[in-house]
Each structure stands twice: as structure tokens, then as C-alpha cells.
Design a protein around this motif. Structure first.
Motif, PDB file in Angstrom:
ATOM      1  N   ASN A  62      56.827  54.863  47.684  1.00 37.90           N
ATOM      2  CA  ASN A  62      57.398  53.588  47.960  1.00 37.90           C
ATOM      3  C   ASN A  62      56.813  52.212  48.153  1.00 37.90           C
ATOM      4  O   ASN A  62      57.340  51.300  48.097  1.00 37.90           O
TER       5      ASN A  62
ATOM      6  N   ARG B 157      61.513  56.401  40.493  1.00 37.39           N
ATOM      7  CA  ARG B 157      61.916  55.107  39.997  1.00 37.39           C
ATOM      8  C   ARG B 157      60.656  53.966  40.527  1.00 37.39           C
ATOM      9  O   ARG B 157      60.648  53.095  39.668  1.00 37.39           O
ATOM     10  N   ASN B 158      60.441  54.214  41.652  1.00 30.91           N
ATOM     11  CA  ASN B 158      59.383  53.491  41.978  1.00 30.91           C
ATOM     12  C   ASN B 158      57.900  53.758  41.160  1.00 30.91           C
ATOM     13  O   ASN B 158      57.212  52.625  41.090  1.00 30.91           O
TER      14      ASN B 158
ATOM     15  N   MET C  46      64.070  58.320  43.675  1.00 33.39           N
ATOM     16  CA  MET C  46      63.549  57.234  44.178  1.00 33.39           C
ATOM     17  C   MET C  46      62.020  56.916  43.994  1.00 33.39           C
ATOM     18  O   MET C  46      61.449  55.879  43.486  1.00 33.39           O
ATOM     19  N   SER C  47      61.280  58.047  44.306  1.00 36.28           N
ATOM     20  CA  SER C  47      59.994  57.902  44.051  1.00 36.28           C
ATOM     21  C   SER C  47      59.458  57.827  42.483  1.00 36.28           C
ATOM     22  O   SER C  47      58.786  57.199  42.237  1.00 36.28           O
TER      23      SER C  47
ATOM     24  N   PRO D 219      67.778  62.654  46.432  1.00 36.74           N
ATOM     25  CA  PRO D 219      67.742  61.158  46.030  1.00 36.74           C
ATOM     26  C   PRO D 219      66.342  60.545  46.318  1.00 36.74           C
ATOM     27  O   PRO D 219      65.974  59.539  45.835  1.00 36.74           O
ATOM     28  N   ASP D 220      65.528  61.243  47.607  1.00 42.01           N
ATOM     29  CA  ASP D 220      64.385  60.521  47.808  1.00 42.01           C
ATOM     30  C   ASP D 220      63.223  60.778  46.403  1.00 42.01           C
ATOM     31  O   ASP D 220      62.456  59.958  46.271  1.00 42.01           O
TER      32      ASP D 220
END
Length: 113
Positions: free
Chosen positions: A52, A85-86, A82-83, A78-79
């Protein structure tokens, strides 16, 4: 020598890729992981990262002159999505990073009927 960072390099797929690449003198390998394992391979540095915090991840990629990032993050929540994507954002901001291999390792796909 090309430096390759393996995100999720302490998991099964990541370790397999790490083991293969470290045997080739063309590659310098580092591992990005959420935490540094107690039993680790001393020949490959492991960096604990918070995916993040894209600024810190970008700095790690730049400091280690990472050319290629290989993600082996399991995209099952989802987490974790997101990892990744980051991680893509961090790789895009890192000036030496030119390639990104997205995590898609043996994902089951529905059969056609």
C-alpha cells in the motif's frame, strides 16, 4: 546483469522462479515479501514491503536498479488485487523498471461446454 524483483517470492511459485533465476549469472534477484521469513536464502535479499506504500516500494525498486518485476501474488481477494495494482504503480514510477509480469500462474479457468 539484469536485476529482477519477485513479489511474493517467499511463496511456492515465487520460490520456484527465484531458484531458477538465481542460478543464471545474467540475473541478480531480489524478493519482495510482506514479511521476511525466519529461514531465508542468504544468497537472495528479501525486502519486507507494504504494497500500500507505493513510494517506499518505488524507492526499493530504484535503489536496487530493478529492471523487471515478476508478481507471484495470489489474486484471490480484493486486498491482494489492490496489492498488485499498487505494485504496478510502483513499477511504473521506478525509472529503471522496464518490465512487469502480472500474476497469473496456473489460475483455473472454466471449461467450455
Amino acid at each position: 546483469m539484469v536485476t529482477v524483483a519477485i513479489a511474493g517470492g517467499t511463496g511456492s511459485v515465487g520460490q520456484t522462479i527465484k531458484d531458477a533465476l538465481k542460478e543464471n549469472p545474467k540475473y541478480n534477484v531480489i524478493v519482495l515479501a510482506r514479511k521476511v521469513p525466519e529461514a531465508k536464502d542468504a544468497s537472495v535479499p528479501v525486502f519486507a514491503v507494504d504494497y500500500n506504500d507505493t513510494e517506499v516500494v518505488t524507492k526499493i525498486l530504484e535503489k536496487n536498479n530493478v529492471h523487471t518485476v515478476i508478481s507471484t501474488i495470489q489474486l484471490i481477494t480484493p486486498d491482494s488485487g489492490m496489492s498488485e495494482r499498487n505494485l504496478v504503480k510502483s513499477a511504473a514510477k521506478s525509472s529503471p523498471t522496464k518490465r512487469f509480469v502480472a500474476s497469473d500462474w496456473g489460475v483455473p479457468t472454466p471449461s467450455e461446454r
